[in-house]
Write an enzyme that holds these catalytic residues in place. Structure first.
Site: not given
Length: 312
Positions: A103, A230, A290
């Site tokens: 990720d 983020y 994922h």
């Protein structure tokens, strides 16, 4: 799992938690997690590489899990994590290591390989390929309800997550991110509301696993985790040469929702990553999501061990 040891290492003024298994004189393999993952997400891989004769090390990033939070969580950055990784290797007297990441950890791994190429034997990434070291702008091409766009807004994710305990937040994210569609909320809906409370966990993720994640986030909360990655996607780096010369492997589940990001499937399947990482090999896990390393640990371990043994 009982064989995995835990310690707190002094790194850049913080105590960083790291899990470890394998002989200290063995070749080192450092595992870097994504979100909402933590060192625990590498449990299957750590044991496999240790049994194959390597030293497996999996830290919690600053502000994650059992590691200390940064002094100013709102200013946390990718640069901090890269600097922590360098200091961690120094503290453990490791000159060079393989770096395995998942990720957003892929960005950390490749940044580290670009800035400190003499400390890296090879890089393995999962879920996210090498992407040019420029501000990431997926939000420009996806609806307002795209999960990254929502979580980038200060206060919005905090209010959304704050309605639930940490275990429920992790549960919902695991359910959402193990699907093959990008999590996108409707206009008057929050990301946590996409998941019905009756939806079961993925079959490869147990209630015991969830309890482990919940307890780790009970310690750290999500403040730093929302800032990196983020709210740090516009971060810039003083890197002029983006070519990563070390051997590399990219493992991608074919049911990973990341394929649905604009342009991503073409980028991955046409081997454009080789422009930046000429020595990369890409392999696919047909039913992989994922969370491919937790979902299909035996397949992923096979790819990892072949790569490590070939490049030792």
């Amino acid at each position: 799992m009982d064989k995995i040891q835990h310690k707190l290492v002094q790194v850049n003024g913080l105590k960083i938690h790291e899990a470890e298994i394998g002989g200290e004189s063995s070749p080192a393999v450092v595992f870097l997690h994504g979100f909402p993952e933590i060192w625990y997400s590498w449990r299957h891989q750590m044991i496999a590489v240790a049994e194959a004769g390597f030293r497996a090390i999996a830290p919690d990033y600053r502000g994650y899990g059992l590691s200390d939070p940064p002094p100013e969580p709102d200013n946390a950055s990718y640069k901090d994590i890269v600097a922590d990784l360098l200091s961690l290797l120094d503290a453990l007297a490791i000159q060079k290591a393989f770096v395995i990441s998942k990720d957003f950890g892929a960005r950390v791994a490749y940044l580290f390989a670009l800035i400190h190429p003499d400390r890296v034997c090879g890089v393995i990434t999962m879920g996210i390929p090498y992407l040019p070291i420029t501000p990431i702008s997926f939000t420009e091409h996806l609806p307002e309800g795209f999960y990254i766009a929502r979580w980038q807004k200060p206060g919005r994710a905090e209010a959304d997550f704050g309605r639930f305990d940490n275990k429920t937040v992790v549960r919902n994210v695991y359910i959402l991110f193990s699907r093959s569609e990008i999590p996108i909320a409707h206009e008057n809906q929050e990301i946590m509301d996409i998941v019905d409370s009756s939806t079961p966990l993925p079959p490869w993720f147990s209630e015991e696993d969830l309890a482990n994640y919940g307890s780790l986030y009970e310690n750290s909360g999500f403040q730093t985790a929302l800032k990196v990655p983020y709210r740090s996607m516009s971060e810039t780096f003083d890197i002029t040469n983006e070519k990563v010369e070390v051997p590399a492997l990219f493992i991608m589940g074919e049911k990973d929702y990341v394929f649905k990001f604009p342009g991503m499937e073409d980028y991955i399947k046409s081997d454009q990553m080789k422009m930046f990482v000429p020595n990369v090999e890409t392999v696919f896990v047909p039913e992989g999501s994922h969370f491919v390393q937790e979902q299909f640990p035996e397949q992923v371990n096979h790819f990892i061990l072949n790569f490590l043994k070939k490049n030792i």
